[in-house]
Scaffold this motif. Structure first.
Motif, PDB file in Angstrom:
ATOM      1  N   ALA A  94       0.808  -1.219   0.000  1.00  0.00           N
ATOM      2  CA  ALA A  94       0.000   0.000   0.000  1.00  0.00           C
ATOM      3  C   ALA A  94       0.844   1.274   0.000  1.00  0.00           C
ATOM      4  CB  ALA A  94      -0.937  -0.001   1.201  1.00  0.00           C
ATOM      5  N   HIS A  95       2.142   1.164   0.280  1.00  0.00           N
ATOM      6  CA  HIS A  95       2.985   2.353   0.372  1.00  0.00           C
ATOM      7  C   HIS A  95       3.703   2.625  -0.945  1.00  0.00           C
ATOM      8  CE1 HIS A  95       3.405   2.197   5.040  1.00  0.00           C
ATOM      9  NE2 HIS A  95       2.171   2.321   4.646  1.00  0.00           N
ATOM     10  N   PRO A  96       3.792   3.877  -1.354  1.00  0.00           N
ATOM     11  CA  PRO A  96       4.491   4.206  -2.594  1.00  0.00           C
ATOM     12  C   PRO A  96       6.006   4.171  -2.446  1.00  0.00           C
ATOM     13  CG  PRO A  96       3.631   6.208  -1.596  1.00  0.00           C
ATOM     14  CD  PRO A  96       3.126   5.049  -0.765  1.00  0.00           C
ATOM     15  N   GLU A  97       6.511   4.235  -1.205  1.00  0.00           N
ATOM     16  CA  GLU A  97       7.956   4.220  -0.967  1.00  0.00           C
ATOM     17  C   GLU A  97       8.313   3.124   0.032  1.00  0.00           C
ATOM     18  OE1 GLU A  97       9.539   8.664  -1.727  1.00  0.00           O
ATOM     19  OE2 GLU A  97       8.748   8.292   0.282  1.00  0.00           O
ATOM     20  N   THR A  98       9.593   2.754   0.025  1.00  0.00           N
ATOM     21  CA  THR A  98      10.106   1.724   0.923  1.00  0.00           C
ATOM     22  C   THR A  98      11.378   2.231   1.584  1.00  0.00           C
ATOM     23  OG1 THR A  98       9.208  -0.026  -0.471  1.00  0.00           O
ATOM     24  CG2 THR A  98      10.983  -0.648   1.032  1.00  0.00           C
ATOM     25  N   MET A  99      11.458   2.107   2.912  1.00  0.00           N
ATOM     26  CA  MET A  99      12.671   2.494   3.632  1.00  0.00           C
ATOM     27  C   MET A  99      13.482   1.242   3.954  1.00  0.00           C
ATOM     28  SD  MET A  99      13.300   4.304   7.325  1.00  0.00           S
ATOM     29  CE  MET A  99      12.494   5.821   6.890  1.00  0.00           C
ATOM     30  N   PHE A 100      14.753   1.289   3.597  1.00  0.00           N
ATOM     31  CA  PHE A 100      15.684   0.202   3.896  1.00  0.00           C
ATOM     32  C   PHE A 100      16.620   0.659   5.003  1.00  0.00           C
ATOM     33  CE2 PHE A 100      14.422  -0.483  -0.495  1.00  0.00           C
ATOM     34  CZ  PHE A 100      14.205  -1.849  -0.548  1.00  0.00           C
ATOM     35  N   ARG A 101      16.934  -0.247   5.930  1.00  0.00           N
ATOM     36  CA  ARG A 101      17.908  -0.006   7.002  1.00  0.00           C
ATOM     37  C   ARG A 101      18.796  -1.236   7.067  1.00  0.00           C
ATOM     38  NH1 ARG A 101      15.942   0.172  12.177  1.00  0.00           N
ATOM     39  NH2 ARG A 101      17.439   1.718  12.850  1.00  0.00           N
ATOM     40  N   VAL A 102      20.100  -1.020   6.998  1.00  0.00           N
ATOM     41  CA  VAL A 102      21.038  -2.146   7.006  1.00  0.00           C
ATOM     42  C   VAL A 102      22.117  -1.887   8.042  1.00  0.00           C
ATOM     43  CG1 VAL A 102      22.697  -3.482   5.650  1.00  0.00           C
ATOM     44  CG2 VAL A 102      20.583  -2.691   4.588  1.00  0.00           C
ATOM     45  N   ARG A 103      22.379  -2.923   8.838  1.00  0.00           N
ATOM     46  CA  ARG A 103      23.405  -2.849   9.883  1.00  0.00           C
ATOM     47  C   ARG A 103      24.685  -3.512   9.393  1.00  0.00           C
ATOM     48  NH1 ARG A 103      23.426  -4.771  16.063  1.00  0.00           N
ATOM     49  NH2 ARG A 103      21.370  -3.853  16.041  1.00  0.00           N
ATOM     50  N   MET A 104      25.798  -2.799   9.528  1.00  0.00           N
ATOM     51  CA  MET A 104      27.123  -3.343   9.239  1.00  0.00           C
ATOM     52  C   MET A 104      27.818  -3.581  10.576  1.00  0.00           C
ATOM     53  SD  MET A 104      28.055  -0.734   6.166  1.00  0.00           S
ATOM     54  CE  MET A 104      27.145   0.585   6.946  1.00  0.00           C
ATOM     55  N   VAL A 105      28.346  -4.778  10.784  1.00  0.00           N
ATOM     56  CA  VAL A 105      28.960  -5.140  12.065  1.00  0.00           C
ATOM     57  C   VAL A 105      30.439  -5.472  11.883  1.00  0.00           C
ATOM     58  CG1 VAL A 105      26.797  -5.958  13.057  1.00  0.00           C
ATOM     59  CG2 VAL A 105      28.253  -7.549  11.826  1.00  0.00           C
ATOM     60  N   ASP A 106      31.110  -5.628  13.007  1.00  0.00           N
ATOM     61  CA  ASP A 106      32.544  -5.960  13.037  1.00  0.00           C
ATOM     62  C   ASP A 106      33.401  -4.896  12.356  1.00  0.00           C
ATOM     63  OD1 ASP A 106      31.988  -8.326  14.422  1.00  0.00           O
ATOM     64  OD2 ASP A 106      31.686  -9.433  12.550  1.00  0.00           O
ATOM     65  N   LEU A 107      33.005  -3.621  12.541  1.00  0.00           N
ATOM     66  CA  LEU A 107      33.782  -2.513  11.992  1.00  0.00           C
ATOM     67  C   LEU A 107      34.907  -2.148  12.947  1.00  0.00           C
ATOM     68  CD1 LEU A 107      30.859  -0.234  10.729  1.00  0.00           C
ATOM     69  CD2 LEU A 107      32.068  -2.045   9.498  1.00  0.00           C
ATOM     70  N   LYS A 108      35.879  -1.412  12.447  1.00  0.00           N
ATOM     71  CA  LYS A 108      37.013  -0.966  13.273  1.00  0.00           C
ATOM     72  C   LYS A 108      36.793   0.482  13.703  1.00  0.00           C
ATOM     73  CE  LYS A 108      40.215  -4.103  11.118  1.00  0.00           C
ATOM     74  NZ  LYS A 108      40.764  -4.343   9.804  1.00  0.00           N
ATOM     75  N   PRO A 109      37.167   0.815  14.943  1.00  0.00           N
ATOM     76  CA  PRO A 109      36.994   2.188  15.430  1.00  0.00           C
ATOM     77  C   PRO A 109      37.848   3.179  14.630  1.00  0.00           C
ATOM     78  CG  PRO A 109      37.628   0.709  17.230  1.00  0.00           C
ATOM     79  CD  PRO A 109      37.737  -0.065  15.957  1.00  0.00           C
TER      80      PRO A 109
END
Length: 152
Positions: A94-109
């Motif tokens: 029913a929505h004309p748009e879609t929001m994506f959220r992606v988590r990236m893990v094991d990154l370096k400070p």
């Protein structure tokens, strides 16, 4: 006797409606894929800790499979985005748009990461949209960045 049978029939009919499996009634065939998908907002860093980050973006609704994935290709070299993170979503027809959220893990400070985003259906077929390369830098250990208001 007729009254008793009628009462029993009504009770059985009501019970079958109440206890039917709603999931089997809600499985719909995939929609026709959108001819063109566009990124309408972002991609943007939502938040980052010293070892993880969340990127989000919005597209026109890609349609097709209801089960979808936001995909981030990333790395510390803008010419080598060989790491991949995926985030599962379910499209809202029913929505004309879609929001994506992606988590990236094991990154370096305190490291600069380059990334680009895309999306794909459950079948692995891309939606035909890809962002330009963007970047963010993870904070020092114990710190965090909240770069974007949380969704409502």
């Amino acid at each position: 006797m007729n009254r008793l049978l009628r009462q029993l029939a009504i009770t059985v009919a009501a019970a079958s409606l109440l206890f039917s499996n709603p999931l089997s009634a809600q499985i719909l065939p995939p929609q026709k894929k959108a001819e063109q998908v566009e990124i309408t907002k972002g991609p943007e860093l939502e938040l980052a800790h010293d070892d993880l980050a969340i990127v989000r973006w919005t597209t026109t609704n890609p349609r097709g499979d209801d089960e979808h994935y936001g995909v981030v290709h990333y790395g510390t070299d803008p010419e080598d985005l060989s790491q991949t993170a995926k985030g599962h979503i379910r499209l809202n027809r029913a929505h004309p748009e879609t929001m994506f959220r992606v988590r990236m893990v094991d990154l370096k400070p305190q490291t600069t990461y380059y990334y680009k985003v895309t999306s794909m259906g459950e079948d692995g077929q891309g939606d035909g949209v890809e962002s330009p390369v963007a970047k963010f830098t993870t904070p020092a250990p114990g710190e965090r960045i909240i770069a974007y208001p949380q969704p409502k």
